[in-house]
Design a protein around this motif. Structure first.
Motif, PDB file in Angstrom:
ATOM      1  N   THR A 183      -5.280 -72.395   5.286  1.00 21.42           N
ATOM      2  CA  THR A 183      -4.671 -72.343   6.620  1.00 21.42           C
ATOM      3  C   THR A 183      -3.153 -72.362   6.505  1.00 21.42           C
ATOM      4  O   THR A 183      -2.452 -71.569   7.144  1.00 21.42           O
ATOM      5  CB  THR A 183      -5.141 -73.550   7.467  1.00 21.42           C
ATOM      6  OG1 THR A 183      -6.564 -73.547   7.491  1.00 21.42           O
ATOM      7  CG2 THR A 183      -4.621 -73.462   8.890  1.00 21.42           C
ATOM      8  N   THR A 184      -2.653 -73.279   5.672  1.00 21.71           N
ATOM      9  CA  THR A 184      -1.201 -73.374   5.484  1.00 21.71           C
ATOM     10  C   THR A 184      -0.638 -72.061   4.941  1.00 21.71           C
ATOM     11  O   THR A 184       0.371 -71.554   5.442  1.00 21.71           O
ATOM     12  CB  THR A 184      -0.874 -74.529   4.514  1.00 21.71           C
ATOM     13  OG1 THR A 184      -1.343 -75.743   5.103  1.00 21.71           O
ATOM     14  CG2 THR A 184       0.610 -74.633   4.244  1.00 21.71           C
ATOM     15  N   LEU A 185      -1.319 -71.507   3.934  1.00 26.97           N
ATOM     16  CA  LEU A 185      -0.804 -70.284   3.316  1.00 26.97           C
ATOM     17  C   LEU A 185      -0.825 -69.101   4.275  1.00 26.97           C
ATOM     18  O   LEU A 185      -0.009 -68.188   4.157  1.00 26.97           O
ATOM     19  CB  LEU A 185      -1.598 -69.960   2.048  1.00 26.97           C
ATOM     20  CG  LEU A 185      -1.411 -70.980   0.904  1.00 26.97           C
ATOM     21  CD1 LEU A 185      -2.292 -70.611  -0.279  1.00 26.97           C
ATOM     22  CD2 LEU A 185       0.046 -71.096   0.476  1.00 26.97           C
ATOM     23  N   SER A 186      -1.746 -69.131   5.261  1.00 26.96           N
ATOM     24  CA  SER A 186      -1.787 -68.022   6.214  1.00 26.96           C
ATOM     25  C   SER A 186      -0.512 -68.010   7.063  1.00 26.96           C
ATOM     26  O   SER A 186      -0.060 -66.955   7.495  1.00 26.96           O
ATOM     27  CB  SER A 186      -3.051 -68.064   7.077  1.00 26.96           C
ATOM     28  OG  SER A 186      -2.993 -69.144   7.969  1.00 26.96           O
ATOM     29  N   HIS A 252       7.843 -76.876  11.250  1.00 25.43           N
ATOM     30  CA  HIS A 252       6.601 -77.554  11.630  1.00 25.43           C
ATOM     31  C   HIS A 252       5.938 -78.106  10.379  1.00 25.43           C
ATOM     32  O   HIS A 252       5.788 -77.384   9.394  1.00 25.43           O
ATOM     33  CB  HIS A 252       5.635 -76.580  12.293  1.00 25.43           C
ATOM     34  CG  HIS A 252       6.236 -75.834  13.448  1.00 25.43           C
ATOM     35  ND1 HIS A 252       6.481 -76.439  14.658  1.00 25.43           N
ATOM     36  CD2 HIS A 252       6.643 -74.559  13.576  1.00 25.43           C
ATOM     37  CE1 HIS A 252       7.023 -75.552  15.479  1.00 25.43           C
ATOM     38  NE2 HIS A 252       7.127 -74.398  14.843  1.00 25.43           N
ATOM     39  N   GLU A 253       5.506 -79.350  10.447  1.00 28.23           N
ATOM     40  CA  GLU A 253       4.839 -79.932   9.285  1.00 28.23           C
ATOM     41  C   GLU A 253       3.532 -79.196   9.012  1.00 28.23           C
ATOM     42  O   GLU A 253       2.794 -78.854   9.929  1.00 28.23           O
ATOM     43  CB  GLU A 253       4.541 -81.414   9.522  1.00 28.23           C
ATOM     44  CG  GLU A 253       4.180 -82.103   8.231  1.00 28.23           C
ATOM     45  CD  GLU A 253       3.538 -83.466   8.416  1.00 28.23           C
ATOM     46  OE1 GLU A 253       2.877 -83.698   9.452  1.00 28.23           O
ATOM     47  OE2 GLU A 253       3.687 -84.293   7.517  1.00 28.23           O
ATOM     48  N   MET A 254       3.268 -78.956   7.721  1.00 27.67           N
ATOM     49  CA  MET A 254       2.052 -78.252   7.303  1.00 27.67           C
ATOM     50  C   MET A 254       1.352 -79.070   6.237  1.00 27.67           C
ATOM     51  O   MET A 254       1.976 -79.884   5.563  1.00 27.67           O
ATOM     52  CB  MET A 254       2.432 -76.926   6.646  1.00 27.67           C
ATOM     53  CG  MET A 254       2.940 -75.882   7.570  1.00 27.67           C
ATOM     54  SD  MET A 254       1.547 -74.904   8.130  1.00 27.67           S
ATOM     55  CE  MET A 254       1.988 -74.683   9.814  1.00 27.67           C
ATOM     56  N   ALA A 259       4.639 -83.023   0.685  1.00 25.11           N
ATOM     57  CA  ALA A 259       5.208 -82.754   2.011  1.00 25.11           C
ATOM     58  C   ALA A 259       5.765 -81.335   2.079  1.00 25.11           C
ATOM     59  O   ALA A 259       6.518 -80.914   1.206  1.00 25.11           O
ATOM     60  CB  ALA A 259       6.313 -83.757   2.319  1.00 25.11           C
ATOM     61  N   THR A 260       5.340 -80.587   3.076  1.00 21.32           N
ATOM     62  CA  THR A 260       5.813 -79.213   3.278  1.00 21.32           C
ATOM     63  C   THR A 260       5.957 -78.939   4.760  1.00 21.32           C
ATOM     64  O   THR A 260       5.273 -79.546   5.585  1.00 21.32           O
ATOM     65  CB  THR A 260       4.807 -78.115   2.862  1.00 21.32           C
ATOM     66  OG1 THR A 260       3.614 -78.702   2.458  1.00 21.32           O
ATOM     67  CG2 THR A 260       5.393 -77.118   1.927  1.00 21.32           C
ATOM     68  N   TYR A 261       6.786 -77.980   5.045  1.00 17.29           N
ATOM     69  CA  TYR A 261       6.964 -77.522   6.410  1.00 17.29           C
ATOM     70  C   TYR A 261       6.856 -76.009   6.426  1.00 17.29           C
ATOM     71  O   TYR A 261       7.000 -75.356   5.398  1.00 17.29           O
ATOM     72  CB  TYR A 261       8.345 -77.926   6.934  1.00 17.29           C
ATOM     73  CG  TYR A 261       8.459 -79.396   7.266  1.00 17.29           C
ATOM     74  CD1 TYR A 261       8.444 -79.821   8.594  1.00 17.29           C
ATOM     75  CD2 TYR A 261       8.571 -80.355   6.268  1.00 17.29           C
ATOM     76  CE1 TYR A 261       8.550 -81.165   8.907  1.00 17.29           C
ATOM     77  CE2 TYR A 261       8.668 -81.704   6.579  1.00 17.29           C
ATOM     78  CZ  TYR A 261       8.658 -82.100   7.894  1.00 17.29           C
ATOM     79  OH  TYR A 261       8.749 -83.434   8.203  1.00 17.29           O
ATOM     80  N   PHE A 262       6.580 -75.497   7.615  1.00 19.91           N
ATOM     81  CA  PHE A 262       6.693 -74.063   7.857  1.00 19.91           C
ATOM     82  C   PHE A 262       7.919 -73.914   8.755  1.00 19.91           C
ATOM     83  O   PHE A 262       7.962 -74.472   9.846  1.00 19.91           O
ATOM     84  CB  PHE A 262       5.421 -73.562   8.553  1.00 19.91           C
ATOM     85  CG  PHE A 262       5.588 -72.238   9.239  1.00 19.91           C
ATOM     86  CD1 PHE A 262       5.648 -71.078   8.494  1.00 19.91           C
ATOM     87  CD2 PHE A 262       5.697 -72.158  10.617  1.00 19.91           C
ATOM     88  CE1 PHE A 262       5.818 -69.853   9.126  1.00 19.91           C
ATOM     89  CE2 PHE A 262       5.866 -70.940  11.250  1.00 19.91           C
ATOM     90  CZ  PHE A 262       5.927 -69.781  10.503  1.00 19.91           C
TER      91      PHE A 262
END
Ligand SMILES: *[C@@H]1O[C@H](CO)[C@@H](O)[C@H](O)[C@H]1NC(C)=O
Length: 336
Positions: A183-186, A252-254, A259-262
Motif C-alpha cells: 500500500t505504501t509503495l503504491s 503524510h505518515e506512511m 518512520a516514513t512519510y509520503f
C-alpha cells in the motif's frame, strides 16, 4: 533574522534538556545520532521540532549508526531482533497495521482506487468546502487520530541503502507485512499528477532536503496540528489564520518498518491554522491545520472527495484537516 523566530530558537535549549536528560536516552547526547538529527533540523528549520518528530528521532548511538550503515551494505543483511529493537523499528507484520494504513489514507489521497471503499465507510467530514471556514461557525471536525505503530527514523546513512520496492524492503525486513508495504509503495511509486512533486523520504534529513528543493528555499517552517483533541466533535471556529505562501509541501505518515512519510507539493493549495473552542463554554480545544486544494481538475473523477462534496474534477475546491503526525512545510521567513 526576523524577530518572531528568536522565540522559537530560545526555546530550543530547554527542549533539549527536557528530552535528553530523561532516562529514555541512556547515552550522552553527544554520542547519540539524535543530536545529528537535531543539528540538521536547526540548520534548516526555523521553528521548534514538533513532538511528532522529536518522538521519532533515532535512538541509535553514532557508533551503532556507523556500524549498521556498513553492515547493511553486505549482501545477506537482514534486520534481526537486535537491530530492530536498538533502532526502535516495527519490523514484523501486525495485521492491524494494514487496516490502519487503508483507513487513514484512502479518504484523502488521490492515488488509491477509491471505488473499493463503500461511501458509508468514509468519514463524511473528511473533505469540506472553503465556505465552512468562517470564524464563529460550528462544524464537525473529522477524526485526526492516526494509529500506525510507533517507529523511529533511520539515520540516512542506513536508510539510503534500502530500496523502495517490495523486493528491496522484503530483503532487509523479511518479517514485514507485504500488504501494508505494498500500500505504501503504491503511493511512493505512483506517477506524479500534473504540477506535483512527490517523494517518499527514507529519513528526516531526506524529508527536509526534499522540502527545501520543492519550495526553493533554504530555511523552512514545519507546521502541524497541535493535538488530536476534539476529533469527531462539534466545535466552534474561534480564529482562522491563512499562511501567505505560494507553495506547500505536505507530508503524510506512511507505514514501513521505519518512520516514513509520503511528501508532495501540490500547486494552487492553501493552508490555514484554525483555532477551535467548545461551542458552549468557549474553552480552547485545539489548533488544527486545514489544507485546501483549489484546483481539483487533475484529480480522478472517482476520488472520494467528489463523492462527499458532490461535484466533479475542477468544479470546486476540496479542503481537508491534517492530523498531528502529518507535516506541512512552508518557506521560512516573511510569511508567519
Ligand atoms: C541533504 O542535503 C545536503 C546538502 O545538499 C547533503 O549534504 C546531504 O547528503 C543530504 N542528505 C540526504 C539524506 O539526502
Amino acid at each position: 533574522m526576523a524577530q518572531p523566530f528568536a522565540n522559537f530558537l530560545l526555546s530550543f535549549p530547554i527542549f533539549l534538556i527536557l528530552t535528553f536528560t530523561s532516562s529514555a536516552f541512556p547515552h550522552p547526547l553527544s554520542s547519540s545520532f539524535a543530536s545529528t538529527e537535531i543539528n540538521f533540523w536547526s540548520a534548516n528549520v526555523l521553528n521548534k521540532m514538533p513532538e511528532a518528530i522529536s518522538k521519532k528521532l533515532s535512538p541509535l548511538t553514532k557508533h551503532e549508526s556507523e556500524y549498521y550503515a556498513e553492515t547493511i551494505s553486505k549482501d545477506n543483511f537482514e534486520a534481526d531482533l537486535k537491530f530492530c529493537s536498538l533502532a526502535k523499528l516495527a519490523c514484523s507484520a501486525v495485521l492491524d497495521d494494514i487496516k490502519v494504513v487503508k483507513q487513514s489514507y484512502t479518504t484523502r489521497n488521490v492515488y488509491m482506487d477509491n471505488k473499493a471503499i463503500p461511501l458509508e465507510k468514509v468519514d463524511p467530514f473528511s473533505f469540506f468546502r472553503l465556505s465552512i471556514l468562517k470564524e464563529g461557525n460550528t462544524i464537525h471536525l473529522s477524526d485526526l487520530k492516526a494509529s500506525l505503530p510507533y517507529r523511529a527514523f533511520l539515520p540516512p546513512q542506513i536508510a539510503s541503502k534500502i530500496t523502495l520496492t517490495s523486493k528491496g524492503i522484503a530483503k532487509i525486513f523479511p518479517e514485514s507485512s507485504k500488504e501494508a508495504v505494498g500500500t505504501t509503495l503504491s503511493y511512493c511509486n505512483a506517477a506524479a499528477i500534473k504540477g506535483e512533486l512527490k517523494v517518499c523520504p527514507k529519513s528526516l534529513e531526506e524529508m527536509i532536503n526534499f522540502s527545501k528543493s520543492a519550495l526553493g528555499k533554504n530555511k523552512l517552517l514545519a507546521l502541524t496540528s497541535k493535538s488530536t483533541r476534539g476529533s469527531g466533535e462539534e466545535l466552534k471556529i474561534e480564529k482562522i489564520k491563512q499562511f501567505d505562501v505560494e507553495k506547500i509541501v505536505a507530508c503524510h505518515e506512511m507505514y514501513l518498518p521505519f518512520a516514513t512519510y509520503f511528501c508532495h507539493s501540490l500547486p494552487s493549495s492553501r493552508i490555514y491554522s484554525v483555532d477551535f473552542v467548545e461551542p458552549k463554554s468557549g474553552a480552547p480545544v485545539n489548533t488544527v491545520l486545514a489544507m485546501c486544494h483549489m484546483d481539483t481538475s487533475p484529480w480522478p473523477a472517482d476520488h472520494v472527495a467528489f463523492q462527499i462534496l458532490k461535484f466533479g474534477p475542477g468544479q470546486g475546491e476540496a479542503c481537508h484537516w491534517s492530523n498531528e503526525i502529518d507535516l506541512a512545510w512552508i518557506a521560512g521567513g516573511e510569511n508567519m
